[in-house]
Design a protein around this motif. Structure first.
Motif, PDB file in Angstrom:
ATOM      1  N   ALA A 138     -39.502   5.922 -22.399  1.00 22.07           N
ATOM      2  CA  ALA A 138     -40.216   4.708 -21.990  1.00 22.07           C
ATOM      3  C   ALA A 138     -41.637   4.725 -22.540  1.00 22.07           C
ATOM      4  O   ALA A 138     -42.149   3.698 -23.020  1.00 22.07           O
ATOM      5  CB  ALA A 138     -40.235   4.608 -20.463  1.00 22.07           C
ATOM      6  N   GLY A 139     -42.283   5.891 -22.500  1.00 19.99           N
ATOM      7  CA  GLY A 139     -43.628   5.996 -23.069  1.00 19.99           C
ATOM      8  C   GLY A 139     -43.647   5.689 -24.547  1.00 19.99           C
ATOM      9  O   GLY A 139     -44.541   4.969 -25.038  1.00 19.99           O
ATOM     10  N   PHE A 140     -42.658   6.208 -25.297  1.00 19.08           N
ATOM     11  CA  PHE A 140     -42.623   5.946 -26.735  1.00 19.08           C
ATOM     12  C   PHE A 140     -42.297   4.489 -27.038  1.00 19.08           C
ATOM     13  O   PHE A 140     -42.832   3.911 -27.997  1.00 19.08           O
ATOM     14  CB  PHE A 140     -41.611   6.877 -27.415  1.00 19.08           C
ATOM     15  N   LEU A 141     -41.421   3.889 -26.254  1.00 20.22           N
ATOM     16  CA  LEU A 141     -41.095   2.481 -26.493  1.00 20.22           C
ATOM     17  C   LEU A 141     -42.283   1.576 -26.189  1.00 20.22           C
ATOM     18  O   LEU A 141     -42.519   0.585 -26.909  1.00 20.22           O
ATOM     19  CB  LEU A 141     -39.878   2.086 -25.652  1.00 20.22           C
ATOM     20  N   ILE A 142     -43.042   1.888 -25.156  1.00 19.52           N
ATOM     21  CA  ILE A 142     -44.269   1.125 -24.892  1.00 19.52           C
ATOM     22  C   ILE A 142     -45.237   1.288 -26.062  1.00 19.52           C
ATOM     23  O   ILE A 142     -45.878   0.323 -26.509  1.00 19.52           O
ATOM     24  CB  ILE A 142     -44.914   1.591 -23.574  1.00 19.52           C
ATOM     25  N   PHE A 143     -45.330   2.511 -26.581  1.00 21.23           N
ATOM     26  CA  PHE A 143     -46.185   2.768 -27.745  1.00 21.23           C
ATOM     27  C   PHE A 143     -45.759   1.925 -28.946  1.00 21.23           C
ATOM     28  O   PHE A 143     -46.582   1.306 -29.628  1.00 21.23           O
ATOM     29  CB  PHE A 143     -46.115   4.262 -28.082  1.00 21.23           C
ATOM     30  N   ILE A 144     -44.441   1.868 -29.197  1.00 20.61           N
ATOM     31  CA  ILE A 144     -43.946   1.093 -30.342  1.00 20.61           C
ATOM     32  C   ILE A 144     -44.248  -0.391 -30.160  1.00 20.61           C
ATOM     33  O   ILE A 144     -44.778  -1.057 -31.064  1.00 20.61           O
ATOM     34  CB  ILE A 144     -42.430   1.314 -30.524  1.00 20.61           C
ATOM     35  N   LEU A 145     -43.913  -0.926 -29.002  1.00 18.52           N
ATOM     36  CA  LEU A 145     -44.085  -2.363 -28.782  1.00 18.52           C
ATOM     37  C   LEU A 145     -45.558  -2.768 -28.729  1.00 18.52           C
ATOM     38  O   LEU A 145     -45.920  -3.879 -29.142  1.00 18.52           O
ATOM     39  CB  LEU A 145     -43.381  -2.767 -27.485  1.00 18.52           C
ATOM     40  N   ALA A 146     -46.429  -1.863 -28.277  1.00 21.40           N
ATOM     41  CA  ALA A 146     -47.847  -2.214 -28.143  1.00 21.40           C
ATOM     42  C   ALA A 146     -48.621  -2.032 -29.441  1.00 21.40           C
ATOM     43  O   ALA A 146     -49.537  -2.814 -29.730  1.00 21.40           O
ATOM     44  CB  ALA A 146     -48.483  -1.359 -27.039  1.00 21.40           C
ATOM     45  N   THR A 147     -48.278  -1.016 -30.220  1.00 24.87           N
ATOM     46  CA  THR A 147     -49.116  -0.705 -31.399  1.00 24.87           C
ATOM     47  C   THR A 147     -48.354  -0.565 -32.701  1.00 24.87           C
ATOM     48  O   THR A 147     -48.977  -0.571 -33.764  1.00 24.87           O
ATOM     49  CB  THR A 147     -49.879   0.620 -31.172  1.00 24.87           C
ATOM     50  N   SER A 148     -47.030  -0.415 -32.676  1.00 21.67           N
ATOM     51  CA  SER A 148     -46.322   0.014 -33.885  1.00 21.67           C
ATOM     52  C   SER A 148     -44.992  -0.686 -34.077  1.00 21.67           C
ATOM     53  O   SER A 148     -44.007  -0.072 -34.499  1.00 21.67           O
ATOM     54  CB  SER A 148     -46.084   1.535 -33.826  1.00 21.67           C
ATOM     55  N   SER A 149     -44.938  -1.966 -33.786  1.00 22.32           N
ATOM     56  CA  SER A 149     -43.670  -2.676 -33.943  1.00 22.32           C
ATOM     57  C   SER A 149     -43.286  -2.777 -35.419  1.00 22.32           C
ATOM     58  O   SER A 149     -44.088  -3.226 -36.244  1.00 22.32           O
ATOM     59  CB  SER A 149     -43.762  -4.090 -33.359  1.00 22.32           C
ATOM     60  N   PRO A 150     -42.069  -2.391 -35.788  1.00 25.84           N
ATOM     61  CA  PRO A 150     -41.637  -2.518 -37.184  1.00 25.84           C
ATOM     62  C   PRO A 150     -41.130  -3.917 -37.524  1.00 25.84           C
ATOM     63  O   PRO A 150     -40.689  -4.146 -38.660  1.00 25.84           O
ATOM     64  CB  PRO A 150     -40.496  -1.491 -37.278  1.00 25.84           C
ATOM     65  N   PHE A 151     -41.200  -4.854 -36.568  1.00 23.17           N
ATOM     66  CA  PHE A 151     -40.624  -6.186 -36.782  1.00 23.17           C
ATOM     67  C   PHE A 151     -41.682  -7.283 -36.874  1.00 23.17           C
ATOM     68  O   PHE A 151     -41.339  -8.473 -36.821  1.00 23.17           O
ATOM     69  CB  PHE A 151     -39.634  -6.510 -35.660  1.00 23.17           C
ATOM     70  N   ASP A 152     -42.954  -6.935 -37.017  1.00 24.98           N
ATOM     71  CA  ASP A 152     -43.990  -7.959 -37.169  1.00 24.98           C
ATOM     72  C   ASP A 152     -43.759  -8.768 -38.442  1.00 24.98           C
ATOM     73  O   ASP A 152     -43.432  -8.212 -39.503  1.00 24.98           O
ATOM     74  CB  ASP A 152     -45.377  -7.312 -37.206  1.00 24.98           C
ATOM     75  N   ARG A 153     -43.971 -10.080 -38.346  1.00 22.04           N
ATOM     76  CA  ARG A 153     -43.728 -10.993 -39.467  1.00 22.04           C
ATOM     77  C   ARG A 153     -45.006 -11.267 -40.255  1.00 22.04           C
ATOM     78  O   ARG A 153     -46.118 -11.181 -39.726  1.00 22.04           O
ATOM     79  CB  ARG A 153     -43.194 -12.320 -38.945  1.00 22.04           C
ATOM     80  N   ILE A 154     -44.817 -11.604 -41.532  1.00 23.20           N
ATOM     81  CA  ILE A 154     -45.889 -12.141 -42.376  1.00 23.20           C
ATOM     82  C   ILE A 154     -45.661 -13.649 -42.463  1.00 23.20           C
ATOM     83  O   ILE A 154     -44.711 -14.106 -43.113  1.00 23.20           O
ATOM     84  CB  ILE A 154     -45.876 -11.515 -43.782  1.00 23.20           C
ATOM     85  N   LEU A 155     -46.482 -14.403 -41.824  1.00 18.99           N
ATOM     86  CA  LEU A 155     -46.314 -15.857 -41.771  1.00 18.99           C
ATOM     87  C   LEU A 155     -47.629 -16.538 -42.146  1.00 18.99           C
ATOM     88  O   LEU A 155     -48.702 -15.988 -41.929  1.00 18.99           O
ATOM     89  CB  LEU A 155     -45.873 -16.285 -40.361  1.00 18.99           C
ATOM     90  N   PRO A 156     -47.563 -17.737 -42.715  1.00 19.78           N
ATOM     91  CA  PRO A 156     -46.366 -18.544 -42.983  1.00 19.78           C
ATOM     92  C   PRO A 156     -45.719 -18.265 -44.346  1.00 19.78           C
ATOM     93  O   PRO A 156     -44.592 -18.667 -44.591  1.00 19.78           O
ATOM     94  CB  PRO A 156     -46.904 -19.974 -42.937  1.00 19.78           C
ATOM     95  N   VAL A 157     -46.454 -17.576 -45.271  1.00 21.80           N
ATOM     96  CA  VAL A 157     -45.919 -17.381 -46.625  1.00 21.80           C
ATOM     97  C   VAL A 157     -45.742 -15.884 -46.874  1.00 21.80           C
ATOM     98  O   VAL A 157     -46.721 -15.165 -47.102  1.00 21.80           O
ATOM     99  CB  VAL A 157     -46.866 -17.986 -47.692  1.00 21.80           C
TER     100      VAL A 157
END
Length: 657
Positions: A138-157
């Motif tokens: 749970a600690g690592f998943l909070i870390f990923i979602l708060a600071t290190s998500s691999p699914f962040d998008r580059i928008l709009p282009v």
């Protein structure tokens, strides 16, 4: 359409995994404290669900790499349309965000494995173990979602193409090395969870060690392979020909390995003799804490290394907080519970118990030595007291004599008895081994090099001393029971034998390559020859080749010894256009007793010549063969049939108040 929404699916899957990890962390533990079977029963399905959703998130990210979805920031930073598909898949864990997701997924699968193979544990014990694993993840998943998500998008282009994977990581060894290393790191969380669960329940007896021991052996085996692969990668990929540089990130993996080795031996004493109870629990806490410390060092930005992943201080702060909470909470629980545990175990100086205790002390001294050498420069720098570099001279000066002492106890331990042994009997069992080891140490340097060498003789003496006593017990059984005698020894015993032989092989490899290595930096052009270590190296051709995402200058080097052709080697200097980065691709001719090593440097001023590094490295391969044998020994010990007799362990644990 499905490909376009994969990042969102992966993100939602991680959120669901976090929700399940939190339920797994809280509800089963509360059930074990209040004796509510229904609440405790939540542990197993939550572990399964967490593993399922993290696997889903990982697959979503892998498919994004496979189909070049450059609208995802992490994929755009670590892939390129010209990157071969297998490197695109390994790029999933080639950067910080993906590697932490891999870590978390592996943590979930270790929990899944515990839920499957430990179902005969008492329900409250299993609930506490899975609860601890749920807290960590749970600690690592909070870390990923708060600071290190691999699914962040580059928008709009989004960009039309990616920045490419770091050329250092475009190597087959890096496809396997990180997963193996993480399996070891994360695997020690199981021993940690068993230790904390035993502390919570007040059951610091031999029963919990019977369950923790195979998980510890398995994690140690994975970590051994991971470290060996990292050493092998540094050897052939970086172009310098070395196999260990005492890099801080290398040290970060070595420290939990040393502590884990001590933990394995301490678990054996606790299981067989009921001793070292509090010490074993403390080692389990220390080993996993060092795994978390390694994560902090690699991902915090405090280090500059070819192995380091991240340079964002906010991430380092988060991991440091997670490390502090984990270590602080576990040591607080240990401080309250451990003093109540008594180990009325007595043993003499000449006993297997004493040998294992001395080995534990030496391994922990080695670990602290590495820890101080790694952290001291960082602490000075953070306090503004200047920058210093602690390099190989410090580590070699301290670690080498400690390894010699460790080897002497390793050779003595297997022939001693538990509890007590008469010195005269121990001498009787060891005198022949001592003579054989001394003969090996004195004669091999003369046979190999025609001269005596104290460092070589000392290394060979330690290696022989580790191996020779191991044959005593099988020979004794053959004399008593014939050829069927050795079959009476357990798989755990033979795992120990393999592990010790592997350690001896590694010592031989380190000794020989450190003292008999031949290396030369030379200037070569087409048709030019040099002689290094008794071999003649001739550059016969130099041409340009095109790779899938690079352009390379490739040399053809003919290696001869007298009139005999030994090898045709093809070192390269590659240029990766997307990263605007040059890389050396070494050429190796492998052998059991030597490697021939050629690496291209830079082109020289005349436009025809190249700087080349040529090396003849004797017995270097024994380093990695020894590590593989050690890992094989750990896996063989896990297969011991007594670990499958779960019902007796459960009865023993349930008989305790």
């Amino acid at each position: 359409m499905l490909i376009q929404i994969l990042p969102e699916l992966g993100l939602y899957a991680m959120m669901l995994a976090l929700a399940m990890a939190l339920v797994q962390a809280i509800v089963p533990l509360a059930g074990s404290l209040t004796r509510r079977p229904l609440w405790m029963s939540y542990a197993v399905p939550m572990a399964w669900g967490q593993a399922l959703f993290l696997l889903t998130a990982f697959v979503c990210l892998a498919l994004g790499f496979l189909f070049n979805d450059f609208s995802v920031t992490y994929i755009a930073d670590n892939a390129n349309s010209n990157l071969p598909w297998y490197y695109r898949l390994s790029a999933v864990w080639g950067g910080h965000e993906g590697s932490v997701l891999l870590w978390s997924m592996m943590m979930a699968f270790w929990g899944l494995a515990v839920s499957v193979f430990s179902r005969n544990l008492p329900r409250d014990m299993l609930a506490r173990v899975l609860s601890v694993l749920g807290m960590i993840n749970a600690g690592f998943l909070i870390f990923i979602l708060a600071t290190s998500s691999p699914f962040d998008r580059i928008l709009p282009v989004p960009p039309s193409d990616g920045a490419d994977l770091n050329p250092l990581l475009q190597d087959p060894g890096l496809i396997v090395h990180p997963p193996m290393l993480y399996m070891g790191y994360v695997g020690f969380s199981v021993a940690f969870a068993f230790a904390l669960a035993a502390l919570m329940g007040g059951r610091l007896d031999a029963a919990w060690t019977r369950w923790a021991r195979p998980w510890t052996n398995l994690a140690w085996a994975f970590l051994s392979v991971g470290i060996a692969l990292g050493s092998w990668w540094a050897y052939y990929e970086l172009g310098w020909g070395g196999w260990w540089f005492w890099d801080p990130v290398e040290n970060a993996s070595l420290m939990p390995w040393l502590a884990g080795t001590a933990l394995m031996h301490s678990l054996a004493v606790t299981e067989k003799r009921g001793g070292f109870k509090s010490w074993t629990v403390l080692l389990a806490i220390v080993t996993f804490s060092l795994s978390l410390l390694g994560t902090f060092l690699v991902r915090s930005g405090v280090l500059t290394s070819v192995h380091a992943f991240a340079n964002d201080p906010s991430r380092g702060t988060f991991i440091l907080i997670l490390l502090g909470l984990t270590v602080g909470a576990s040591l607080t629980l240990y401080a309250f519970r451990a003093p109540r545990v008594k180990s009325p175990l007595g043993f003499g100086w000449f006993s297997r118990d004493a040998m294992l205790l001395f080995n534990n002390i030496l391994l922990l001294v080695m670990m602290v030595t590495v820890l101080l050498g790694t952290l001291y420069p960082l602490i000075l720098d953070s306090l503004g007291l200047g920058r210093i570099s602690v390099g190989p001279p410090y580590f070699n000066t301290l670690i080498v004599p400690l390894t010699v002492a460790l080897g002497l106890f390793m050779g003595t331990g297997p022939v001693t008895r538990w509890k007590q042994m008469a010195p005269r009997e121990l001498i009787k069992r060891l005198w022949l081994s001592a003579i054989v080891s001394l003969i090996v140490a004195l004669t091999i340097p003369w046979l190999y090099d025609g001269a005596w060498s104290l460092p070589v003789s000392l290394g060979l003496l330690v290696a022989a001393w580790i191996v020779v006593p191991l044959v005593r017990e099988p020979l004794t059984l053959i004399r008593r029971f014939g050829l069927r005698g050795p079959a009476k020894l357990s798989r755990s015993h033979y795992g120990m034998v393999l592990g010790h032989i592997g350690m001896a092989m590694t010592i031989v490899g380190v000794t020989m390559v450190s003292n008999y290595d031949h290396a030369d930096n030379v200037r070569m052009r087409q048709g030019h020859s040099v002689e290094v270590g008794g071999y003649r190296f001739t550059m016969t051709q130099l041409n340009e080749v095109h790779g899938p995402n690079y352009l390379a200058d490739r040399a053809t080097v003919r290696v001869t010894q007298g009139d005999r052709l030994i090898a045709m080697l093809h070192p390269e200097k590659r240029f990766f256009d997307a990263r605007r980065q040059a890389m050396t691709e070494t050429a190796l001719d492998h052998g059991l007793t030597r490697d021939l090593y050629v690496a291209m440097g830079e082109p020289l001023d005349d436009g025809e010549s190249w700087a080349m590094r040529i090396q003849v490295k004797p017995f270097v391969r024994w380093l990695w063969l020894g590590a593989l044998l050690m890992a094989a020994g750990g896996i063989l010990a896990v297969c011991d049939k007594r670990y499958r007799h779960r019902s007796r362990t459960r009865q023993a644990m349930e008989a305790r108040p």
